[in-house]
Structures are given as C-alpha cells and as structure tokens.
Design a protein around this motif. Structure first.
Motif, PDB file in Angstrom:
ATOM      1  N   ARG A 306       0.809  -1.206   0.000  1.00 13.53           N
ATOM      2  CA  ARG A 306       0.000   0.000   0.000  1.00 13.53           C
ATOM      3  C   ARG A 306       0.850   1.267   0.000  1.00 13.53           C
ATOM      4  NH1 ARG A 306      -5.368  -1.034   1.630  1.00 13.53           N
ATOM      5  NH2 ARG A 306      -5.718  -3.200   2.228  1.00 13.53           N
ATOM      6  N   SER A 307       2.072   1.177   0.499  1.00  9.78           N
ATOM      7  CA  SER A 307       2.946   2.349   0.581  1.00  9.78           C
ATOM      8  C   SER A 307       4.365   1.938   0.228  1.00  9.78           C
ATOM      9  CB  SER A 307       2.910   2.951   1.995  1.00  9.78           C
ATOM     10  OG  SER A 307       3.849   3.998   2.122  1.00  9.78           O
ATOM     11  N   VAL A 308       4.988   2.685  -0.705  1.00 11.32           N
ATOM     12  CA  VAL A 308       6.361   2.423  -1.134  1.00 11.32           C
ATOM     13  C   VAL A 308       7.105   3.758  -1.184  1.00 11.32           C
ATOM     14  CG1 VAL A 308       7.876   1.486  -2.914  1.00 11.32           C
ATOM     15  CG2 VAL A 308       5.649   0.431  -2.490  1.00 11.32           C
ATOM     16  N   ASP A 309       8.293   3.782  -0.591  1.00  9.40           N
ATOM     17  CA  ASP A 309       9.125   4.988  -0.569  1.00  9.40           C
ATOM     18  C   ASP A 309      10.437   4.676  -1.275  1.00  9.40           C
ATOM     19  OD1 ASP A 309      10.661   7.215  -0.007  1.00  9.40           O
ATOM     20  OD2 ASP A 309       9.907   7.430   2.028  1.00  9.40           O
ATOM     21  N   LEU A 310      10.687   5.372  -2.394  1.00  6.76           N
ATOM     22  CA  LEU A 310      11.916   5.197  -3.170  1.00  6.76           C
ATOM     23  C   LEU A 310      12.715   6.495  -3.263  1.00  6.76           C
ATOM     24  CD1 LEU A 310      10.612   3.030  -6.151  1.00  6.76           C
ATOM     25  CD2 LEU A 310      11.938   2.257  -4.190  1.00  6.76           C
ATOM     26  N   ALA A 311      12.479   7.420  -2.351  1.00  3.57           N
ATOM     27  CA  ALA A 311      13.158   8.714  -2.407  1.00  3.57           C
ATOM     28  C   ALA A 311      14.661   8.542  -2.252  1.00  3.57           C
ATOM     29  CB  ALA A 311      12.628   9.631  -1.307  1.00  3.57           C
ATOM     30  N   CYS A 312      15.419   9.042  -3.218  1.00  6.53           N
ATOM     31  CA  CYS A 312      16.877   8.932  -3.143  1.00  6.53           C
ATOM     32  C   CYS A 312      17.513   9.864  -4.157  1.00  6.53           C
ATOM     33  CB  CYS A 312      17.348   7.503  -3.391  1.00  6.53           C
ATOM     34  SG  CYS A 312      19.134   7.297  -3.196  1.00  6.53           S
ATOM     35  N   GLU A 313      18.388  10.729  -3.671  1.00  7.35           N
ATOM     36  CA  GLU A 313      19.056  11.679  -4.556  1.00  7.35           C
ATOM     37  C   GLU A 313      20.059  10.995  -5.467  1.00  7.35           C
ATOM     38  OE1 GLU A 313      21.447  15.937  -4.188  1.00  7.35           O
ATOM     39  OE2 GLU A 313      20.864  14.806  -2.400  1.00  7.35           O
ATOM     40  N   PHE A 314      20.572   9.857  -5.040  1.00  9.89           N
ATOM     41  CA  PHE A 314      21.632   9.199  -5.792  1.00  9.89           C
ATOM     42  C   PHE A 314      21.166   7.904  -6.458  1.00  9.89           C
ATOM     43  CE2 PHE A 314      23.513  11.479  -2.172  1.00  9.89           C
ATOM     44  CZ  PHE A 314      24.280  12.406  -2.871  1.00  9.89           C
ATOM     45  N   CYS A 315      19.829   7.690  -6.575  1.00 11.56           N
ATOM     46  CA  CYS A 315      19.305   6.500  -7.252  1.00 11.56           C
ATOM     47  C   CYS A 315      19.353   6.727  -8.762  1.00 11.56           C
ATOM     48  CB  CYS A 315      17.883   6.196  -6.782  1.00 11.56           C
ATOM     49  SG  CYS A 315      17.788   5.524  -5.125  1.00 11.56           S
TER      50      CYS A 315
END
Length: 462
Positions: A306-315
C-alpha cells in the motif's frame, strides 16, 4: 459526594462511576480526584503544554490505576521520575520517553528491577542506553510487544542478539540509526539446516578484526511469528545477508523500513520479496545501489503493498520501468519518488491511467516531469488527496502557487519559492485551473494566435 473508601471499593470491583470514555488524558493533567481515579494513561507529546517533571510526579502518586505513560513532551524529564514510576505504579504496562535526554541507564535499571513486566517500551531518540541495559530489558520483560531503542550510539550486536533470542512476543521493533550494528546483530540465514556455516578461507584483513566481528552467526530455532513492524533505517553497516536473515526469522512482516541502509543491493530486495502478501509498507529511501530489477521483483511478489518509498538523490539506476511496475499494484495508496532523476512523463501518465487508488504522491525534485503529465494525473486520479511537486521546474509556472499550501516559515527564501504542495480541495481547484488553461490553449490554436499563460481564472486570450 462519594467518600474515598466507597470509591476505592467500586474501582477495585470494576464498577464504572460514570466516566466510561475517560481512559487517556492527552496533553493535560487530570483535573480532579475522579479523573485521577479513572485515568489509565497520560499522554504528553506536545512540548508547548509546559507540563513539567514536578507536575508529572504529583500525578503519579494520585493516579493509582495508571497503566501507560507517554512523556515525550516533558522537556525536563529525568531519572527521578522514572525511578518513582518504577517504585510507585504497580500496574504499569507501557512507557514512552523517546528523546528525553536527561534519562540514563540509572533509571532504566530501576525500571527493569522493580517495574512489572512491560508490554511496550520506547526509549530511543536521545536516551543513551548501553548493551547491559538493552540485554536486561530483553531478558526481564517476557511480555514485551513493542520496543524502540533507536539512535543508540552505544548499542552493539551483543545486546540486539539478546532481543532476538529472548523477546519472542515482539510485534514492533525499532533499531533505527544505531551506528554500531552490523550483520552479526541479526539472525543468520541457515542455508543447510542442521549444519554450522563453514568459514571460507579469506586473505588477511587490512586491520585486526574486532571482537564483535568475530561473534558466531546468530542461529535461532524459533521464528518471530508475531513480528509485524521492523525499522532498520540508517544502519549503514548491514548488508544483504542481514536482510535475508531477518526475512527468514520474521516471515509475516507488515511494515519494513530499510531507509538509509546504503550497503544494500538488489539481493536484499529479492529477500524482501519473499515476504509476499504479508508486506503492506516498504521504505527503500536513500539506497543508491538498487535498480529496476529489484523493485520489479518486490512489486511482482508483494502484491498487497500500500505504501512504497523510493526517495533517493543518488538513485541513478531507477527509471520509469520501476514506477510502472509499482503502478500495477491494486492497493497502492502512497508512493514517494522524491529526487529520482530518471522519472519522466511516461511514468506519470502510466500512474494516472493505472492507479485509481493512489491517495498520496510525492514527486519533489523530479526535473523531467511536465505540467501536462501532472494535469493528466490529477484529472484521472480522483482519489488523490496529497501531491508534492516541490522543486519541479514545470510546477513553478505562474498561477499554480496560489493553490499550494504555505511553505514553512523557517525555510530560506529560495526554497520557499519552489515549494509546491497541494492537498485536499486545492487539488480539485488546481485541476479546474489547468482545464481552463487547456481550453484557452485550444482556442488560441484554433484562432492561430500566440498562447499567453494566465495566473487568474479568466478565459480571455489576451
């Protein structure tokens, strides 16, 4: 008025004298004797209330039926209150003192020695604990269901191994930002059950191994069947093997946070995918080495997410392909893609067409997104309640700022200028504004005149 003796008898007999709804007092203190008699919990999580340690101490003596305390908003809380709490309150079931920097091992030792078996204990975020205290907590409180020892600079694998070994009823565990934890702190994935893992011949290390690194692998005969929430955020020293061992030991996790575990790769995501339908919330923020392949594996196996966090400046390796795979989840309500530089309009269009359940979407600093794709998204997703596009160049178009929430006062001027957060009714108003602008554009094209963007709601072409 009822005398004290009669009230004592009625409380002991389970009689309700007319306050059935009064169970927890929130950000205040009990007002009178009857409230103190019926209060089961005191919650002070707002520092602006001005409640002091001396006031809490006086209430501890008056609230004889007290079962839980949340004191994160008491700025001057110290060992004195915790010691008196352990000595006085015989029915205590839970305590939350996260961030109380004046609490030390002294009071926690008194709590372990004299308090009844607690069911939840939150002592992270500023309470500096050592290994002996964490081990004592794990060994002394057999009914413990929730434990938070996050941000413990002195906590090592020695005490955390005791938590895995002795606290078998845990439902929620937070070990976030404990910098000393390595793979040896977590259960070992036994590949050949019944055989001790063989040590491979390795070249001499560049430095002598520490005694923590020489600990034997933690092999457990039981599994944590009750564990539902696990927070391992910020553990930069753990590798894919630690995640594999955790997944085997905790097979029915509902929420898992691996944010900031910078040493993890797609192999860790392959292990996470084995949680299957039990997993509903996953945080993979600030993990630079994961790719589309790993995210796709998780999305294909964990279909109840239901919730996914992929926040990344270096992804740099995450693209639209991963977002499209996540868009196929039937129950996804929250998606965070902050600072994922390769997300383009293709992913936004796909989200608009395939995620009718999406309620919260964070796209801040995704530079390749256009206003046209955002318009398509909010027009198709009627369930969308929160949209963050701070730092997106297309969102700086004039006229959009009036629909945004106000930026925080403490932010510098350059960040306030790019702040764009839309929530609630403002999303519908934004959609109407963009619909009007699209109609104006079509009229301008039909009349073969230059289109000029407007910041108001008028339909004039000039």
């Amino acid at each position: 008025m009822m005398d004290t003796t009669a009230l004592d008898w009625e409380l002991d007999a389970g009689w309700d004298p007319g306050y059935p709804e009064l169970k927890h007092v929130v950000n205040r203190l009990p007002a009178n004797f009857k409230e103190r008699a019926m209060t089961r919990g005191i919650i002070v999580d707002d520092p602006s209330t001005g409640i002091t340690e001396d006031q809490i101490l006086s209430e501890i003596y008056g609230c004889r039926k007290l079962q839980s305390l949340v004191l994160t908003g008491v700025r001057d809380l110290s060992d004195r209150t915790i010691i008196e709490l352990a000595r006085t309150v015989g029915g205590l079931r839970g305590l939350q003192i996260n961030g109380c920097k004046y609490v030390s091992d002294v009071s926690i030792l008194e709590l372990v020695t004299k308090a009844p078996p607690l069911e939840y204990l939150y002592v992270g975020g500023g309470v500096v604990l050592t290994d002996p205290m964490v081990s004592a907590i794990a060994k002394t409180f057999p009914k413990l269901q929730e434990l938070d020892v996050s941000e413990g600079p002195l906590i090592t694998a020695v005490s955390v191994r005791d938590v895995w070994s002795f606290s078998r009823r845990l439902r929620c565990l937070s070990l976030a930002r404990c910098p000393q934890l390595t793979d040896t702190a977590f259960p070992y994935r036994v590949k050949d059950r019944g055989k001790k893992p063989e040590t491979e011949d390795k070249p001499l290390p560049h430095r002598p191994l520490t005694w923590i690194e020489q600990l034997e692998p933690l092999m457990l005969r039981h599994t944590a069947v009750d564990m539902r929430v696990l927070d391992l955020s910020g553990l930069t020293k753990i590798t894919d093997e630690a995640v594999a061992g955790v997944v085997v030991h905790c097979p029915v996790l509902d929420q898992l946070s691996l944010a900031g575990c910078t040493s993890l790769t797609d192999n860790a995501l392959e292990s996470v995918s084995k949680l299957g339908v039990s997993l509903s919330r996953l945080n993979l923020a600030r993990i630079p080495h994961i790719t589309d392949s790993g995210v796709m594996k998780v999305a294909q196996e964990c279909i109840e997410l239901r919730s996914v966090d992929l926040a990344c400046e270096f992804c740099r390796q995450l693209t639209d392909l991963a977002v499209m795979e996540l868009a196929g989840l039937q129950k996804i309500t929250r998606l965070v893609l902050v600072r994922v530089p390769k997300v383009t309009d293709n992913a936004i269009y796909f989200l608009g067409d395939h995620t009718p359940t999406l309620e919260r979407l964070h796209l801040s600093y995704c530079d390749r997104i256009s206003l046209k794709s955002l318009h398509h998204l909010i027009r198709r997703n009627r369930q969308l309640k929160h949209l963050t596009v701070t730092g997106v160049p297309a969102a700086r178009r004039k006229g959009l700022g009036r629909f945004s929430e106000p930026p925080p006062e403490r932010w510098p001027d350059d960040q306030k200028a790019v702040f764009r957060v839309f929530s609630g009714e403002s999303i519908g108003k934004l959609c109407q504004f963009l619909d009007k602008e699209e109609a104006r554009r079509q009229q301008a094209e039909a009349k073969n005149i230059p289109f000029v963007a407007r910041s108001d709601d008028r339909m004039d072409l000039y």
